[in-house]
Motif scaffolding. Structure first.
Motif, PDB file in Angstrom:
ATOM      1  N   UNK A 113       0.860  -1.191   0.000  1.00 60.16           N
ATOM      2  CA  UNK A 113       0.000   0.000   0.000  1.00 60.16           C
ATOM      3  C   UNK A 113       0.895   1.239   0.000  1.00 60.16           C
ATOM      4  N   UNK A 114       0.369   2.353  -0.519  1.00 55.08           N
ATOM      5  CA  UNK A 114       1.131   3.599  -0.552  1.00 55.08           C
ATOM      6  C   UNK A 114       1.152   4.276   0.814  1.00 55.08           C
ATOM      7  N   UNK A 115       0.055   4.172   1.525  1.00 54.51           N
ATOM      8  CA  UNK A 115      -0.053   4.778   2.848  1.00 54.51           C
ATOM      9  C   UNK A 115      -0.703   3.791   3.811  1.00 54.51           C
ATOM     10  N   UNK A 116      -0.144   3.658   5.001  1.00 49.97           N
ATOM     11  CA  UNK A 116       1.114   4.246   5.485  1.00 49.97           C
ATOM     12  C   UNK A 116       2.323   3.633   4.752  1.00 49.97           C
ATOM     13  N   UNK A 117       3.431   4.329   4.808  1.00 45.46           N
ATOM     14  CA  UNK A 117       4.632   3.832   4.138  1.00 45.46           C
ATOM     15  C   UNK A 117       5.143   2.587   4.852  1.00 45.46           C
ATOM     16  N   UNK A 118       5.812   1.719   4.071  1.00 45.52           N
ATOM     17  CA  UNK A 118       6.385   0.476   4.594  1.00 45.52           C
ATOM     18  C   UNK A 118       5.320  -0.426   5.240  1.00 45.52           C
ATOM     19  N   UNK A 119       4.128  -0.396   4.681  1.00 45.59           N
ATOM     20  CA  UNK A 119       3.042  -1.249   5.167  1.00 45.59           C
ATOM     21  C   UNK A 119       2.524  -2.135   4.035  1.00 45.59           C
ATOM     22  N   UNK A 120       1.977  -3.280   4.437  1.00 45.69           N
ATOM     23  CA  UNK A 120       1.331  -4.189   3.500  1.00 45.69           C
ATOM     24  C   UNK A 120      -0.003  -4.636   4.108  1.00 45.69           C
ATOM     25  N   UNK A 121      -0.925  -5.057   3.249  1.00 45.80           N
ATOM     26  CA  UNK A 121      -2.248  -5.503   3.691  1.00 45.80           C
ATOM     27  C   UNK A 121      -2.399  -6.991   3.414  1.00 45.80           C
TER      28      UNK A 121
END
Length: 236
Positions: A113-121
């Motif tokens: 994901x673009x936001x938050x940075x350094x995050x994945x779903x």
């Protein structure tokens, strides 16, 4: 003799006059009185209550108190409350009897994901025919990691997340710190995900989840509890 006759005649005249005056007075009083109401032969006779019951409202003698015409519905309210409680208990029993979400009845995907940075779903979708419970949080293993990342306790939901057939639940993954404060970073080429049961024990086998590209992870790697909403999973 003549005087005696005169006195008798005078007394008779006085008595006659008095009687006449009394009669006239009686006639005058009767003419001043109102005439009696006419009797209505068409009017129905008063009805007697059936079986000798009183026409007055029945008295409520519950709890030793008499309250005429009491229409209280407190009993109905109690029944409604009990019915609501029974429905809630039934729902809880139904939820507890559902199977645990595992790799056997779900499909897992992970996306950046673009936001938050350094995050994945991370998304889990129920592919079975019955609803399943996604307990606690997913157990992650990036690459050859020997330990699993900690969970964000603040993300714990109020209730177990139940996933209906065809529906999904979500977990957010922070792969690394945005300010570079993490340590021991490395690039992972694969990811394995495991499930937990109601006793926080491993449920089923670890599932391999394909990564579209290498993912950089460090010591700040964390995961959230399972959430019913995507936005809730990405707010930590």
């Amino acid at each position: 003799m003549r005087n005696l006759h005169f006195r008798r005649a005078a007394r008779t005249s006085v008595l006659g006059t008095a009687a006449l005056i009394a009669a006239l007075s009686l006639t005058a009083c009767q003419s001043d009185s109102p005439a009696p109401a006419a009797y209505d032969a068409e009017a129905p006779a008063p009805q007697k209550p059936a079986d000798g019951a009183s026409a007055a409202p029945a008295a409520d003698t519950a709890n030793g108190q008499e309250t005429a015409g009491d229409t209280s519905t407190s009993g109905s309210g109690s029944e409604s409350a009990e019915g609501s409680g029974s429905a809630t208990a039934k729902q809880q029993r139904t939820s507890a009897s559902l199977p645990t979400c595992t790799g056997e009845n779900t499909k897992l995907t992970i996306t950046g994901v673009k936001r938050p940075v350094n995050h994945m779903l991370l998304t889990v979708t129920n592919t079975g025919s019955k609803a399943c419970n996604a307990f606690y949080y997913p157990v992650l293993r990036f690459g050859e990691a020997q330990s699993v990342p900690p969970v964000v306790e603040d993300s714990k939901p109020q209730a177990v997340v139940t996933v209906a057939p065809g529906q999904s639940a979500y977990a957010g993954v922070m792969t690394s710190s945005a300010d570079g404060s993490g340590t021991g970073g490395y690039s992972a080429q694969d990811l394995s995900v495991g499930f937990l049961d109601a006793e926080s024990e491993s449920a089923g086998d670890m599932v391999n989840v394909p990564l579209s590209k290498d993912v950089y992870v460090d010591s700040t790697l964390t995961v959230t509890y399972w959430q019913t909403e995507m936005d809730d999973a990405l707010m930590y």
